[in-house]
Enzyme design. Sequence first.
Site, PDB file in Angstrom:
ATOM      1  N   ASP A   1       0.818  -1.219   0.000  1.00 46.29           N
ATOM      2  CA  ASP A   1       0.000   0.000   0.000  1.00 46.29           C
ATOM      3  C   ASP A   1       0.851   1.269   0.000  1.00 46.29           C
ATOM      4  O   ASP A   1       0.443   2.302   0.523  1.00 46.29           O
ATOM      5  CB  ASP A   1      -0.948   0.047   1.217  1.00 46.29           C
ATOM      6  CG  ASP A   1      -1.728  -1.238   1.378  1.00 46.29           C
ATOM      7  OD1 ASP A   1      -2.280  -1.711   0.376  1.00 46.29           O
ATOM      8  OD2 ASP A   1      -1.776  -1.782   2.502  1.00 46.29           O
TER       9      ASP A   1
ATOM     10  N   GLY B   1       1.590   3.084  -2.452  1.00 47.74           N
ATOM     11  CA  GLY B   1       1.231   4.016  -3.521  1.00 47.74           C
ATOM     12  C   GLY B   1       1.945   3.635  -4.823  1.00 47.74           C
ATOM     13  O   GLY B   1       2.184   4.489  -5.676  1.00 47.74           O
TER      14      GLY B   1
ATOM     15  N   GLY C   1      -4.505  -4.454  -4.259  1.00 49.40           N
ATOM     16  CA  GLY C   1      -5.423  -3.477  -4.833  1.00 49.40           C
ATOM     17  C   GLY C   1      -4.672  -2.196  -5.119  1.00 49.40           C
ATOM     18  O   GLY C   1      -4.151  -1.575  -4.212  1.00 49.40           O
ATOM     19  N   HIS C   2      -4.534  -1.869  -6.387  1.00 52.46           N
ATOM     20  CA  HIS C   2      -3.911  -0.604  -6.739  1.00 52.46           C
ATOM     21  C   HIS C   2      -5.008   0.402  -7.008  1.00 52.46           C
ATOM     22  O   HIS C   2      -5.957   0.104  -7.719  1.00 52.46           O
ATOM     23  CB  HIS C   2      -3.119  -0.725  -8.036  1.00 52.46           C
ATOM     24  CG  HIS C   2      -1.833  -1.450  -7.874  1.00 52.46           C
ATOM     25  ND1 HIS C   2      -0.999  -1.273  -6.802  1.00 52.46           N
ATOM     26  CD2 HIS C   2      -1.224  -2.338  -8.676  1.00 52.46           C
ATOM     27  CE1 HIS C   2       0.062  -2.039  -6.954  1.00 52.46           C
ATOM     28  NE2 HIS C   2      -0.053  -2.699  -8.075  1.00 52.46           N
ATOM     29  N   THR C   3      -4.839   1.588  -6.462  1.00 54.26           N
ATOM     30  CA  THR C   3      -5.805   2.635  -6.754  1.00 54.26           C
ATOM     31  C   THR C   3      -5.108   3.677  -7.622  1.00 54.26           C
ATOM     32  O   THR C   3      -4.043   4.160  -7.254  1.00 54.26           O
ATOM     33  CB  THR C   3      -6.270   3.311  -5.457  1.00 54.26           C
ATOM     34  OG1 THR C   3      -6.534   2.291  -4.504  1.00 54.26           O
ATOM     35  CG2 THR C   3      -7.507   4.150  -5.676  1.00 54.26           C
TER      36      THR C   3
ATOM     37  N   GLN D   1       1.914  -5.830  -3.162  1.00 51.31           N
ATOM     38  CA  GLN D   1       2.285  -5.888  -1.735  1.00 51.31           C
ATOM     39  C   GLN D   1       3.667  -5.218  -1.531  1.00 51.31           C
ATOM     40  O   GLN D   1       4.001  -4.320  -2.293  1.00 51.31           O
ATOM     41  CB  GLN D   1       2.280  -7.331  -1.213  1.00 51.31           C
ATOM     42  CG  GLN D   1       0.889  -7.923  -1.078  1.00 51.31           C
ATOM     43  CD  GLN D   1       0.484  -8.806  -2.238  1.00 51.31           C
ATOM     44  OE1 GLN D   1       1.291  -9.347  -2.942  1.00 51.31           O
ATOM     45  NE2 GLN D   1      -0.806  -8.957  -2.438  1.00 51.31           N
TER      46      GLN D   1
ATOM     47  N   THR E   1       2.702 -12.545   2.859  1.00 52.72           N
ATOM     48  CA  THR E   1       1.859 -13.088   1.811  1.00 52.72           C
ATOM     49  C   THR E   1       2.600 -14.312   1.241  1.00 52.72           C
ATOM     50  O   THR E   1       3.713 -14.605   1.643  1.00 52.72           O
ATOM     51  CB  THR E   1       1.527 -11.997   0.764  1.00 52.72           C
ATOM     52  OG1 THR E   1       0.483 -12.456  -0.067  1.00 52.72           O
ATOM     53  CG2 THR E   1       2.742 -11.608  -0.083  1.00 52.72           C
TER      54      THR E   1
ATOM     55  N   GLY F   1     -11.186  -2.759   2.710  1.00 54.25           N
ATOM     56  CA  GLY F   1     -11.740  -1.639   3.494  1.00 54.25           C
ATOM     57  C   GLY F   1     -11.263  -1.646   4.943  1.00 54.25           C
ATOM     58  O   GLY F   1     -11.673  -0.806   5.743  1.00 54.25           O
TER      59      GLY F   1
ATOM     60  N   LYS G   1       3.004  10.269  -0.301  1.00 53.57           N
ATOM     61  CA  LYS G   1       2.151  10.713   0.809  1.00 53.57           C
ATOM     62  C   LYS G   1       2.841  11.642   1.807  1.00 53.57           C
ATOM     63  O   LYS G   1       2.523  11.637   3.002  1.00 53.57           O
ATOM     64  CB  LYS G   1       1.559   9.490   1.513  1.00 53.57           C
ATOM     65  CG  LYS G   1       0.608   8.712   0.596  1.00 53.57           C
ATOM     66  CD  LYS G   1      -0.251   7.774   1.375  1.00 53.57           C
ATOM     67  CE  LYS G   1      -1.607   7.596   0.739  1.00 53.57           C
ATOM     68  NZ  LYS G   1      -2.521   6.772   1.495  1.00 53.57           N
TER      69      LYS G   1
ATOM     70  N   ASP H   1       2.347  14.681   1.951  1.00 53.38           N
ATOM     71  CA  ASP H   1       1.290  15.620   2.364  1.00 53.38           C
ATOM     72  C   ASP H   1       0.529  15.147   3.605  1.00 53.38           C
ATOM     73  O   ASP H   1      -0.019  15.966   4.343  1.00 53.38           O
ATOM     74  CB  ASP H   1       0.303  15.838   1.209  1.00 53.38           C
ATOM     75  CG  ASP H   1      -0.278  14.521   0.707  1.00 53.38           C
ATOM     76  OD1 ASP H   1       0.525  13.666   0.265  1.00 53.38           O
ATOM     77  OD2 ASP H   1      -1.501  14.335   0.772  1.00 53.38           O
TER      78      ASP H   1
HETATM   79  P1  GDP Z   1      -0.509   0.506  -3.794  1.00 51.22           P
HETATM   80  O1  GDP Z   1      -1.142  -0.837  -3.652  1.00 51.22           O
HETATM   81  O2  GDP Z   1       0.930   0.491  -3.362  1.00 51.22           O
HETATM   82  O3  GDP Z   1      -0.703   1.113  -5.151  1.00 51.22           O
HETATM   83  O4  GDP Z   1      -1.203   1.478  -2.768  1.00 51.22           O
HETATM   84  P2  GDP Z   1      -2.768   1.792  -2.547  1.00 51.22           P
HETATM   85  O5  GDP Z   1      -3.439   1.970  -3.839  1.00 51.22           O
HETATM   86  O6  GDP Z   1      -3.360   0.850  -1.576  1.00 51.22           O
HETATM   87  O7  GDP Z   1      -2.647   3.141  -1.736  1.00 51.22           O
HETATM   88  C1  GDP Z   1      -2.287   4.286  -2.263  1.00 51.22           C
HETATM   89  C2  GDP Z   1      -3.407   5.277  -2.003  1.00 51.22           C
HETATM   90  O8  GDP Z   1      -2.868   6.517  -1.714  1.00 51.22           O
HETATM   91  C3  GDP Z   1      -4.297   5.506  -3.207  1.00 51.22           C
HETATM   92  O9  GDP Z   1      -5.592   5.824  -2.788  1.00 51.22           O
HETATM   93  C4  GDP Z   1      -3.637   6.672  -3.911  1.00 51.22           C
HETATM   94  O10 GDP Z   1      -4.522   7.404  -4.723  1.00 51.22           O
HETATM   95  C5  GDP Z   1      -3.189   7.472  -2.726  1.00 51.22           C
HETATM   96  N1  GDP Z   1      -1.956   8.217  -2.912  1.00 51.22           N
HETATM   97  C6  GDP Z   1      -0.852   7.877  -3.646  1.00 51.22           C
HETATM   98  N2  GDP Z   1       0.112   8.802  -3.497  1.00 51.22           N
HETATM   99  C7  GDP Z   1      -0.386   9.746  -2.655  1.00 51.22           C
HETATM  100  C8  GDP Z   1       0.151  10.947  -2.081  1.00 51.22           C
HETATM  101  O11 GDP Z   1       1.290  11.335  -2.317  1.00 51.22           O
HETATM  102  N3  GDP Z   1      -0.653  11.620  -1.227  1.00 51.22           N
HETATM  103  C9  GDP Z   1      -1.908  11.232  -0.922  1.00 51.22           C
HETATM  104  N4  GDP Z   1      -2.608  11.953  -0.052  1.00 51.22           N
HETATM  105  N5  GDP Z   1      -2.449  10.115  -1.436  1.00 51.22           N
HETATM  106  C10 GDP Z   1      -1.694   9.387  -2.288  1.00 51.22           C
END
Ligand code: GDP
Length: 441
Positions: free
Chosen positions: A13, A15, A40-42, A224, A239, A302, A331, A333
Amino acid sequence: MPNIVVVGMQWGDEGKGKVVDVITPHVNVVVRYQGGNNAGHTVVVGREKYVLHSIPSGILHNGCRCIIGSGVVIDPASLIEEMESLVRRGVTLDGNLFISRNAHLIMPYHPAIDRASEAKLGARRIGTTGKGVGPAYVDKAARVGIRMADLLDERLFRDKLEHNLAQKNRLLREIYDAQSFTVEEIFNPYLRYAGWLAPYITDTALLLSRWMDSGYSVLFEGAQGTMLDIDHGTYPYITSSSTTAGGAATGSGVAPTRIHGVLGVAKAYTTRVGGGPFPTEMIGDIAEQIRARGHEYGATTGRPRRCGWFDAVVMRYAVRINGVDTVALTKLDVLDQCETVKVCTGYRYGGDIITDFPEDETVMQKAEPLYEELSGWMSSTNGAKNEVDLPAKARRYLERLEELIGVPFCLISTGAVRDDTILCEDSPLTRWFPSVRSSLL
Ligand code: GDP
């Protein structure tokens, strides 16, 4: 053309989805090489938010070819749902998505065993997503797994299914007091899935080799993170696959000598989901504050994520295990409102100071973090385009992290959208892909 691995340096997670999305326009192919639909990538593109579980996020870029490699385990129902939802949103899959013949299938008995086994573990539960990923890898290692190619041969598939089901049903009934399955209730839907997926199933290792010979650039997208790796993570709270950079070679059939670099992704703090040791875990209000600001809830389940301070011990370990050349820090910020920020520089254990990650489970469980406290910047970092635009105290924080982990940053992310990204000058990333510079400015 460079072939690069993007790998999570913490407990997932981090990012990675956003970082991969920034780099994808500069490569020709993106490969998923391990894990299943428990990841899960967002990715946020414009106003659209996509949550991808099995398909590389590269699929959102026109002309980018995406591979699901042999190291991935696939739940066909979930994959088809993901494919259909992309098609509904106008994404072209034909000619862009390729699935390895050797990738293993998640069968309906795998989630059933996953959930039943977690329930039996009580306090020692791993905190899996219950999607059957672990049990599918168990079958792979036990040499009874069913692979994508088997789906294309009706008789062979039925044979393997019957053989497996006889054993799984006994396990479910007699060990776990759970419901069993009939052959027909699995066979018929899986045949339908086979019809759907057949055009995408191919020898992806051969395809990759040919593409690389013809000068294509490949990005290997890890799911992961390092600390969840089956060999190198915080076992048994891990995992079931090789999440580290080495997994990119085994999970895709590409020789390690063809991989040119590794980009690690880490948050400016740390999170983890599920059980297991987490020395820098925050408690009280600060954890709530970070969880709320960072939306630290699992993309797949969730579940609220456990939040902690940046752990330089873990990060140095991730640099070593993966051979990380450069780090994308995300992140930043989320820490904007912290009066002080803490960084873990080492652990105290039984009178000793440890600065190298301890592989021993007990040491990790009992390790006390040694913190350095830095003053927070208490202002917004969001929207900064260059490092010099960041508040001085935020810059100081970043410099200290770089010193502690010994690897330069290439990207600093200060928000969820693509534009909220600072490109660091003269990093390995701009050497691999000089055009990243013009796309982010
Ligand atoms: P992944 O599995 O490593 O891709 O990570 P996730 O998708 O679980 O978590 C990343 C979350 O943080 C997503 O909702 C992104 O849109 C959000 N995100 C990514 N970079 C940043 C950032 O620099 N700042 C903030 N506030 N959110 C971010």
